[in-house]
Write a protein that holds these residues in place. Structure first.
Motif, PDB file in Angstrom:
ATOM      1  N   THR A 155       3.282  -0.097  -6.398  1.00  0.00           N
ATOM      2  CA  THR A 155       3.995   0.773  -5.919  1.00  0.00           C
ATOM      3  C   THR A 155       3.158   1.977  -5.320  1.00  0.00           C
ATOM      4  O   THR A 155       2.223   2.121  -5.806  1.00  0.00           O
ATOM      5  N   PRO A 156       3.340   2.712  -4.330  1.00  0.00           N
ATOM      6  CA  PRO A 156       2.674   3.872  -3.645  1.00  0.00           C
ATOM      7  C   PRO A 156       2.331   4.655  -4.869  1.00  0.00           C
ATOM      8  O   PRO A 156       3.154   5.127  -5.630  1.00  0.00           O
ATOM      9  N   THR A 176      -5.109 -12.035  -9.150  1.00  0.00           N
ATOM     10  CA  THR A 176      -3.915 -11.361  -9.343  1.00  0.00           C
ATOM     11  C   THR A 176      -2.925 -11.300  -8.136  1.00  0.00           C
ATOM     12  O   THR A 176      -1.516 -11.463  -8.437  1.00  0.00           O
ATOM     13  N   ILE A 177      -3.286 -11.618  -7.000  1.00  0.00           N
ATOM     14  CA  ILE A 177      -2.569 -11.699  -5.779  1.00  0.00           C
ATOM     15  C   ILE A 177      -1.763 -12.876  -5.995  1.00  0.00           C
ATOM     16  O   ILE A 177      -0.614 -12.864  -5.048  1.00  0.00           O
ATOM     17  N   GLY A 178      -2.112 -13.784  -6.581  1.00  0.00           N
ATOM     18  CA  GLY A 178      -1.180 -15.112  -7.060  1.00  0.00           C
ATOM     19  C   GLY A 178      -0.034 -14.846  -7.663  1.00  0.00           C
ATOM     20  O   GLY A 178       0.796 -15.967  -7.769  1.00  0.00           O
ATOM     21  N   ASN A 179       0.072 -13.856  -8.559  1.00  0.00           N
ATOM     22  CA  ASN A 179       1.237 -13.614  -9.316  1.00  0.00           C
ATOM     23  C   ASN A 179       2.369 -13.058  -8.253  1.00  0.00           C
ATOM     24  O   ASN A 179       3.502 -12.946  -8.763  1.00  0.00           O
ATOM     25  N   PHE A 180       2.187 -12.534  -7.110  1.00  0.00           N
ATOM     26  CA  PHE A 180       3.202 -12.180  -6.117  1.00  0.00           C
ATOM     27  C   PHE A 180       3.797 -13.354  -5.547  1.00  0.00           C
ATOM     28  O   PHE A 180       3.314 -14.133  -5.094  1.00  0.00           O
ATOM     29  N   GLU A 181       5.038 -13.250  -5.214  1.00  0.00           N
ATOM     30  CA  GLU A 181       5.564 -14.201  -4.148  1.00  0.00           C
ATOM     31  C   GLU A 181       4.738 -13.816  -2.708  1.00  0.00           C
ATOM     32  O   GLU A 181       4.518 -12.711  -2.546  1.00  0.00           O
ATOM     33  N   PRO A 182       4.678 -14.718  -1.894  1.00  0.00           N
ATOM     34  CA  PRO A 182       3.993 -14.444  -0.602  1.00  0.00           C
ATOM     35  C   PRO A 182       4.749 -13.227   0.124  1.00  0.00           C
ATOM     36  O   PRO A 182       3.571 -12.408   0.763  1.00  0.00           O
ATOM     37  N   HIS A 183       5.725 -12.930  -0.067  1.00  0.00           N
ATOM     38  CA  HIS A 183       6.212 -11.770   1.052  1.00  0.00           C
ATOM     39  C   HIS A 183       5.772 -10.515  -0.051  1.00  0.00           C
ATOM     40  O   HIS A 183       5.710  -9.239   0.665  1.00  0.00           O
ATOM     41  N   GLU A 184       5.868 -10.445  -1.287  1.00  0.00           N
ATOM     42  CA  GLU A 184       5.362  -9.397  -2.145  1.00  0.00           C
ATOM     43  C   GLU A 184       3.838  -9.218  -1.891  1.00  0.00           C
ATOM     44  O   GLU A 184       3.371  -8.176  -2.052  1.00  0.00           O
ATOM     45  N   ALA A 185       3.049 -10.443  -1.959  1.00  0.00           N
ATOM     46  CA  ALA A 185       1.675 -10.089  -1.827  1.00  0.00           C
ATOM     47  C   ALA A 185       1.470  -9.265  -0.344  1.00  0.00           C
ATOM     48  O   ALA A 185       0.708  -8.285  -0.302  1.00  0.00           O
ATOM     49  N   ALA A 187       3.353  -7.109   1.176  1.00  0.00           N
ATOM     50  CA  ALA A 187       3.846  -5.967   1.060  1.00  0.00           C
ATOM     51  C   ALA A 187       2.780  -5.141   0.188  1.00  0.00           C
ATOM     52  O   ALA A 187       2.530  -3.902   0.419  1.00  0.00           O
ATOM     53  N   PHE A 188       2.150  -5.930  -0.818  1.00  0.00           N
ATOM     54  CA  PHE A 188       1.115  -5.154  -1.627  1.00  0.00           C
ATOM     55  C   PHE A 188      -0.030  -4.771  -0.854  1.00  0.00           C
ATOM     56  O   PHE A 188      -0.650  -3.727  -0.839  1.00  0.00           O
ATOM     57  N   LEU A 189      -0.537  -5.761   0.063  1.00  0.00           N
ATOM     58  CA  LEU A 189      -1.681  -5.649   0.753  1.00  0.00           C
ATOM     59  C   LEU A 189      -1.399  -4.546   1.942  1.00  0.00           C
ATOM     60  O   LEU A 189      -2.372  -3.562   2.419  1.00  0.00           O
ATOM     61  N   ARG A 190      -0.198  -4.450   2.360  1.00  0.00           N
ATOM     62  CA  ARG A 190       0.046  -3.305   3.372  1.00  0.00           C
ATOM     63  C   ARG A 190       0.014  -2.044   2.884  1.00  0.00           C
ATOM     64  O   ARG A 190      -0.299  -0.898   3.149  1.00  0.00           O
ATOM     65  N   ALA A 304      -6.110 -16.381   4.532  1.00  0.00           N
ATOM     66  CA  ALA A 304      -6.317 -15.669   6.065  1.00  0.00           C
ATOM     67  C   ALA A 304      -5.107 -15.119   6.653  1.00  0.00           C
ATOM     68  O   ALA A 304      -5.214 -14.048   7.090  1.00  0.00           O
ATOM     69  N   ALA A 305      -4.257 -16.226   6.673  1.00  0.00           N
ATOM     70  CA  ALA A 305      -3.125 -16.016   7.183  1.00  0.00           C
ATOM     71  C   ALA A 305      -2.144 -14.976   6.643  1.00  0.00           C
ATOM     72  O   ALA A 305      -1.365 -13.913   7.321  1.00  0.00           O
ATOM     73  N   LEU A 306      -2.053 -15.027   5.226  1.00  0.00           N
ATOM     74  CA  LEU A 306      -1.470 -13.859   4.627  1.00  0.00           C
ATOM     75  C   LEU A 306      -1.942 -12.685   4.859  1.00  0.00           C
ATOM     76  O   LEU A 306      -1.336 -11.613   4.997  1.00  0.00           O
ATOM     77  N   ALA A 307      -3.440 -12.409   4.678  1.00  0.00           N
ATOM     78  CA  ALA A 307      -3.895 -11.339   4.793  1.00  0.00           C
ATOM     79  C   ALA A 307      -3.725 -10.578   6.151  1.00  0.00           C
ATOM     80  O   ALA A 307      -3.374  -9.457   6.614  1.00  0.00           O
ATOM     81  N   GLN A 308      -3.786 -11.491   7.075  1.00  0.00           N
ATOM     82  CA  GLN A 308      -3.595 -11.098   8.674  1.00  0.00           C
ATOM     83  C   GLN A 308      -2.266 -10.493   8.669  1.00  0.00           C
ATOM     84  O   GLN A 308      -1.933  -9.653   9.743  1.00  0.00           O
ATOM     85  N   GLY A 309      -1.101 -11.239   8.259  1.00  0.00           N
ATOM     86  CA  GLY A 309       0.133 -10.854   8.509  1.00  0.00           C
ATOM     87  C   GLY A 309       0.461  -9.445   7.752  1.00  0.00           C
ATOM     88  O   GLY A 309       1.416  -8.572   8.076  1.00  0.00           O
ATOM     89  N   ALA A 310      -0.567  -8.819   6.835  1.00  0.00           N
ATOM     90  CA  ALA A 310      -0.347  -7.718   6.339  1.00  0.00           C
ATOM     91  C   ALA A 310      -1.514  -6.324   6.883  1.00  0.00           C
ATOM     92  O   ALA A 310      -1.604  -5.337   6.256  1.00  0.00           O
ATOM     93  N   GLY A 311      -2.072  -6.784   8.080  1.00  0.00           N
ATOM     94  CA  GLY A 311      -2.673  -5.838   8.727  1.00  0.00           C
ATOM     95  C   GLY A 311      -4.268  -5.906   8.261  1.00  0.00           C
ATOM     96  O   GLY A 311      -5.162  -4.876   8.709  1.00  0.00           O
ATOM     97  N   TRP A 312      -4.761  -7.154   7.706  1.00  0.00           N
ATOM     98  CA  TRP A 312      -6.289  -7.148   7.356  1.00  0.00           C
ATOM     99  C   TRP A 312      -6.740  -8.382   8.226  1.00  0.00           C
ATOM    100  O   TRP A 312      -6.139  -9.547   8.517  1.00  0.00           O
ATOM    101  N   ARG A 313      -8.232  -8.026   8.448  1.00  0.00           N
ATOM    102  CA  ARG A 313      -8.962  -9.136   8.837  1.00  0.00           C
ATOM    103  C   ARG A 313      -9.779  -9.743   7.957  1.00  0.00           C
ATOM    104  O   ARG A 313     -10.401  -9.129   7.025  1.00  0.00           O
ATOM    105  N   VAL A 314     -10.098 -11.057   7.670  1.00  0.00           N
ATOM    106  CA  VAL A 314     -10.907 -11.317   6.696  1.00  0.00           C
ATOM    107  C   VAL A 314     -12.315 -11.334   7.583  1.00  0.00           C
ATOM    108  O   VAL A 314     -12.705 -12.143   8.288  1.00  0.00           O
ATOM    109  N   ARG A 315     -13.294 -10.680   6.772  1.00  0.00           N
ATOM    110  CA  ARG A 315     -14.597 -10.386   7.341  1.00  0.00           C
ATOM    111  C   ARG A 315     -15.531 -11.695   6.693  1.00  0.00           C
ATOM    112  O   ARG A 315     -16.319 -12.162   7.547  1.00  0.00           O
ATOM    113  N   GLU A 316     -15.610 -11.882   5.689  1.00  0.00           N
ATOM    114  CA  GLU A 316     -16.149 -12.931   4.952  1.00  0.00           C
ATOM    115  C   GLU A 316     -15.467 -13.467   3.832  1.00  0.00           C
ATOM    116  O   GLU A 316     -14.536 -12.951   3.295  1.00  0.00           O
ATOM    117  N   SER A 317     -15.695 -14.951   3.755  1.00  0.00           N
ATOM    118  CA  SER A 317     -15.212 -15.604   2.387  1.00  0.00           C
ATOM    119  C   SER A 317     -16.361 -16.533   1.884  1.00  0.00           C
ATOM    120  O   SER A 317     -17.055 -16.893   2.427  1.00  0.00           O
TER     121      SER A 317
END
Length: 334
Positions: A155-156, A176-185, A187-190, A304-317
């Motif tokens: 939460t904020p 820990t990101i895997g413990n969230f449902e994809p839409h929750e993940a 929301a957390f990343l945003r 990468a698609a999950l992160a992009q949907g939350a306003g992030w870019r993957v710079r390196e993996s």
């Protein structure tokens, strides 16, 4: 209003009355009670995994990370060690490192040793465990500003004023990101992006898809530590909320859901039984379960698609040679 909605509202009103009469000691406990009652009233029943982590739960999880079957921790540590210099190159000097859901400091020490951070902000719901870990870190990094924040990182929350002017780098290891449902993940990343502010970066671990036998072993260890960790949430409900769960009447189970790419952890009732919590009764059939946790497994592209949907870019993996686990450097998309 539909009949089902009226029944649900009636049930919630009863729960609210029970909470009002319970005289619980603090806001966190009241929130725990409210969420536990609502989740156990669902069909199927569930409990939030964030309530695993009282002091005992945190210690049990650290024991899990040392089990021979549990590959994520040692594999992520190896990636952070081997790729530490590459990670350090993309982190601004004198930044504040904000760890969401901070636990033991083993992983964060690898970043602190190789990068020039000015401050470290560990954030976790378990305040006592958090403070103990922060104190140990302070002894080894005396010039580092350490500002623990006891909060629910899902939460904020506000960052300490001392780091307001510093560049911010989030740290979210352990998959820990895997413990969230994809839409929750997402929301957390945003939310993390908003908390960290303009120009934010993030270092995040994500478990990868692999053979089912490896996943099953990791979450059903021979020593039974994961089972004790799972059952501990019932111990906590009994202790903090006056529940009367009989631990011997439940068994731990973890299965892989192929369709949803996730491990599911359950507490399975061994018999017909009724449990009471703050004046509310919950009935269980033999084989009925409480769904306590998911652990989603990603491909590099799906993450990468999950992160992009939350306003992030993957710079390196980065991955290990067997592609068991991944670590990603994200940057906020402008």
């Amino acid at each position: 209003m539909r009949a089902g909605q009226r029944v649900q509202e009636s049930i919630m009103n009863v729960h609210a009355s029970a909470l009002a009469e319970a005289h619980l000691p603090d806001e966190q406990t009241t929130a725990f009670a409210r969420e536990a009652i609502e989740d156990l009233s669902q069909q199927p029943k569930k409990l939030s995994p964030k309530y695993f982590y009282d002091a005992t739960g945190s210690e049990l999880f650290e024991a899990i990370t040392r089990l021979p079957e549990y590959y994520p921790t040692r594999t992520e540590l190896a990636i952070l060690k081997e790729r530490g210099s590459e990670i350090a190159k993309i982190i601004p000097e004198n930044a504040a490192l904000v760890e969401f859901g901070a636990g033991a400091t083993t992983k964060v020490r690898l970043l602190l040793n190789q990068s020039r951070f000015a401050a470290y902000v560990p954030v976790d719901i378990s305040g006592d465990f958090l403070q103990a870990q922060a104190n140990g870190l302070k002894r080894d990094f005396p010039s580092l500003g350490i500002y623990p924040v006891a909060a629910d990182f899902t939460t904020p929350f506000e960052l300490p004023k001392a780091v307001a002017s510093m560049p911010k780098v989030g740290f979210f290891p352990g998959s820990t990101i895997g413990n969230f449902e994809p839409h929750e993940a997402q929301a957390f990343l945003r939310s993390a992006r908003q908390i960290l502010g303009k120009g934010a970066q993030m270092i995040i671990g994500a478990d990868l898809e692999k053979e089912e036998r490896l996943l099953h072993a990791a979450y059903n260890d021979a020593a039974g530590v994961t089972a004790r960790f799972n059952l501990n949430v019932l111990v906590r409900i009994n202790r903090e909320l006056g529940g009367n769960f009989d631990l011997s009447a439940f068994t731990h189970g973890a299965i892989y859901n192929h369709d949803r790419h996730r491990i599911e952890m359950h507490l399975i009732s061994r018999k017909n039984q009724t449990v009471r919590l703050l004046g509310t009764s919950f009935s269980f059939r033999p084989g009925e379960s409480i769904h306590t946790e998911n652990s989603y497994k990603y491909s590099l592209d799906r993450f990468a698609a999950l992160a992009q949907g939350a306003g992030w870019r993957v710079r390196e993996s980065w991955t290990d040679s067997a592609k068991m686990f991944s670590v990603h450097a994200l940057e906020a998309a402008e």
